[in-house]
Write a protein that holds these residues in place. Sequence first.
Motif, PDB file in Angstrom:
ATOM      1  N   LEU A 171       0.828  -1.208   0.000  1.00 50.30           N
ATOM      2  CA  LEU A 171       0.000   0.000   0.000  1.00 50.30           C
ATOM      3  C   LEU A 171       0.860   1.255   0.000  1.00 50.30           C
ATOM      4  CD1 LEU A 171      -2.905  -0.832   2.498  1.00 50.30           C
ATOM      5  CD2 LEU A 171      -3.057  -0.647   0.007  1.00 50.30           C
ATOM      6  N   TRP A 212       0.917   4.023  -2.976  1.00 46.51           N
ATOM      7  CA  TRP A 212       0.671   5.435  -2.680  1.00 46.51           C
ATOM      8  C   TRP A 212       1.830   6.283  -3.174  1.00 46.51           C
ATOM      9  CZ3 TRP A 212       1.593   7.974   2.643  1.00 46.51           C
ATOM     10  CH2 TRP A 212       1.103   9.290   2.639  1.00 46.51           C
ATOM     11  N   THR A 217       1.946   6.707  -7.015  1.00 44.91           N
ATOM     12  CA  THR A 217       0.644   6.988  -7.619  1.00 44.91           C
ATOM     13  C   THR A 217       0.761   7.680  -8.965  1.00 44.91           C
ATOM     14  OG1 THR A 217      -0.425   7.146  -5.445  1.00 44.91           O
ATOM     15  CG2 THR A 217      -1.549   8.199  -7.299  1.00 44.91           C
ATOM     16  N   THR A 265      -6.871  -1.022  -4.713  1.00 46.00           N
ATOM     17  CA  THR A 265      -6.501   0.329  -5.175  1.00 46.00           C
ATOM     18  C   THR A 265      -6.604   0.466  -6.694  1.00 46.00           C
ATOM     19  OG1 THR A 265      -4.147  -0.277  -5.206  1.00 46.00           O
ATOM     20  CG2 THR A 265      -4.997   0.750  -3.196  1.00 46.00           C
TER      21      THR A 265
END
Length: 273
Positions: A106, A110, A113, A216
């Motif tokens: 994660l 992030w 991105t 995601t």
Amino acid sequence: MLDRLSASTRTLTGELLAEFTGTLVLILFGVGVVAQVVAGGLGDHDSITWAWGFGVTFGIYIAGRLSGAHLNPAVTLAMAVFNKFPWRKVAPYVVAQFLGAFVAALLVRWNYTEVLAKFDPGHTLKSQFVFSTLPGNGSLPVSDWGALRDQVIGTAILLLVIMALTDLRNTAPRANLGGVVIGLLIVAIGMSFGTNAGYAINPARDLGPRLASYLTGYDHAWRDQYGHLYFWVPIVGPLVGGLLGAALYRLLVSPFLPAPEQEVGMEVPTEER
């Protein structure tokens, strides 16, 4: 009795946090380097193999004293079957490893991105490979069963060598160099067995990031380029391969070593410590 139970609980908590943190660091380096190479265009396959090896080394030095630094459900299962690791700790260790891998993925997702969005706006298989493995790395003509074979062989090599490197009756690395040598083992596996299935050789390493990517935006994360459900391959293959590799060491090498001066194998903390 209550004091002893409390000490036991604190010990297990420390071991699980060590497994979580060690696996987290391993995946931060591993998935991070794949994101940089695949989506950012910096580096190559050698960059990937070396960063994964360094990630394993650093994870071992973080968790080694507390938990034995398994960082891999295949290692934990093999240690329970062949090295007297307590069965009651197997499931908690596996959960801690999975959570460490999940949180790390994660963080990588992030952090990258913008780069991932530019490289692959639709979040397709083109960048799914950053997080989880695919047969033939998503492009070469390798079947799911070929990938399963590869994972069994690769993880068997991993556990065969780990059993040797952590057996004090054998020529185990001294001067606290075990983590470095195991890291080099990961580099070697990546350089020689990375084509057919991306050398996951670790169920937590693949499943944690796969779930993170699914949550995601990667809706197809559970399938491969053929549309087949693939997520089970880097789970089942390493678990079977790990047992096979450890069994081969016990069969072909261990019986012929001199008598131990002390308990050998991957160090496992006990409640008395």
